[in-house]
Design a protein around this motif. Structure first.
Motif, PDB file in Angstrom:
ATOM      1  N   ASP A  66      -3.464  29.596  -4.840  1.00 53.52           N
ATOM      2  CA  ASP A  66      -2.729  29.029  -5.968  1.00 53.52           C
ATOM      3  C   ASP A  66      -2.816  29.993  -7.137  1.00 53.52           C
ATOM      4  N   ALA A  67      -1.828  29.894  -8.034  1.00 56.49           N
ATOM      5  CA  ALA A  67      -1.910  30.654  -9.278  1.00 56.49           C
ATOM      6  C   ALA A  67      -2.871  29.994 -10.255  1.00 56.49           C
ATOM      7  N   THR A  68      -3.108  28.692 -10.070  1.00 54.57           N
ATOM      8  CA  THR A  68      -4.009  27.927 -10.925  1.00 54.57           C
ATOM      9  C   THR A  68      -5.391  27.888 -10.303  1.00 54.57           C
ATOM     10  N   PRO A  69      -6.432  28.172 -11.048  1.00 53.07           N
ATOM     11  CA  PRO A  69      -7.782  28.173 -10.470  1.00 53.07           C
ATOM     12  C   PRO A  69      -8.176  26.813  -9.907  1.00 53.07           C
ATOM     13  N   LEU A  74       2.808  33.645  -6.556  1.00 52.19           N
ATOM     14  CA  LEU A  74       3.834  33.950  -5.560  1.00 52.19           C
ATOM     15  C   LEU A  74       5.077  34.582  -6.148  1.00 52.19           C
ATOM     16  N   THR A  75       5.207  34.598  -7.467  1.00 55.11           N
ATOM     17  CA  THR A  75       6.388  35.181  -8.089  1.00 55.11           C
ATOM     18  C   THR A  75       6.240  36.671  -8.334  1.00 55.11           C
ATOM     19  N   ASN A 128      10.504  29.226  -5.663  1.00 49.13           N
ATOM     20  CA  ASN A 128      10.698  28.413  -4.455  1.00 49.13           C
ATOM     21  C   ASN A 128      11.407  29.133  -3.326  1.00 49.13           C
ATOM     22  N   ILE A 129      12.250  30.092  -3.658  1.00 49.95           N
ATOM     23  CA  ILE A 129      12.983  30.812  -2.612  1.00 49.95           C
ATOM     24  C   ILE A 129      12.276  32.131  -2.292  1.00 49.95           C
ATOM     25  N   ASP A 130      12.132  32.989  -3.309  1.00 47.76           N
ATOM     26  CA  ASP A 130      11.417  34.245  -3.068  1.00 47.76           C
ATOM     27  C   ASP A 130       9.967  33.972  -2.653  1.00 47.76           C
TER      28      ASP A 130
END
Length: 280
Positions: free
Chosen positions: A53-56, A71-72, A109-111
């Protein structure tokens, strides 16, 4: 990035040796938290969890690991592949969870979904469970079967991203041999809030049971199933999910007296998402 991915941490559990590992993207989100904490979570079904996750996620249980990945970003490719090395399965939950600007949806959501699928392919993961949504078929009439084998009818950019994920699952199953299960999740919260929710509610406990079944049930290629509880007012049948071994235990009817009226427009699966100018 460390050997296990940027910001990798783990909570040691000597008893967990030999158990299969599942990588859960969006592991710090609300469904990801259900999969960790409700009724023992996926761990109670024999899985070791590696959260991404991007959030800890600071409250790791024994046996859980965490890797911080956004993920971006292009850096996510290598981090995801490292996190998935040796994993048996992936549950992909990470996404913007509602309607938004197209470019934001595309990036996250797509990339982001492509990055997860392709990292799983490169890492040799056997099975991937994709959190799709009822919004992939949001323009079907409410109450109709909306068959899992029928055409998608997304009700917005969010639904479009979920339809993309389902199509990507089909491609990666056919082309690369992944076992992919797309879960068209209804509304997964502690309790349903309105009449629409009574039809499409997925309880936290049933979410754990559904994902556990999707991780271990028989799959041939790409499988699409609906993700709801055993609701008296259910709009969709659960035959495909039950074929995986899903045995829902909850029914939204116990909350019927507390549910408010459904938001407009009535009559469509996507509810307010199907409005022409749904607010972001």
């Amino acid at each position: 990035m460390s050997q296990n991915g940027q910001g990798a941490r783990d909570a040691r559990d000597p008893q967990g040796a030999g158990r299969p590992t599942v990588v859960v993207t969006g592991g710090a989100g609300h469904i990801g938290t259900y999969l960790r904490t409700v009724d023992g979570g996926l761990a109670a079904h024999g899985w070791q969890l590696h959260l991404v996750d991007a959030t800890p996620a600071d409250d790791l249980a024994p046996g859980e690991r965490f890797t911080a990945v956004d993920l971006t970003t292009p850096e996510a490719d290598a981090c995801l592949e490292a996190a998935m090395a040796g994993a048996d399965a992936v549950v992909h939950l990470a996404a913007i969870p509602s309607e938004d600007d197209f470019w934001a949806i595309r990036q996250a959501n797509i990339d982001g979904t492509f990055r997860v699928f392709d990292a799983a392919r490169r890492a040799g993961v056997r099975r991937l469970v994709f959190a799709s949504s009822n919004h992939a078929v949001g323009f079907y009439p409410a109450g109709d079967p909306a068959p899992v084998g029928g055409p998608v009818r997304p009700d917005g950019y969010y639904g479009l991203s979920k339809a993309f994920g389902e199509a990507l699952g089909s491609l990666y199953a056919d082309k690369y041999g992944l076992e992919v299960v797309s879960l068209r999740i209804g509304a997964c919260f502690g309790r349903p809030g309105d009449e629409r929710g009574l039809a499409i509610w997925l309880s936290p406990g049933d979410a754990v049971r559904l994902v556990a079944a999707a991780l271990s049930g028989p799959v041939d290629g790409h499988t699409v199933v609906y993700g709801i509880s055993a609701n008296t007012r259910a709009w969709w049948d659960l035959d495909a999910a039950r074929a995986l071994g899903y045995d829902p235990q909850d029914d939204s009817e116990v909350y019927a007296d507390q549910a408010g009226p459904a938001a407009e427009p009535a009559g469509l699966v996507g509810g307010p998402f199907a409005l022409e100018h749904h607010p972001a």
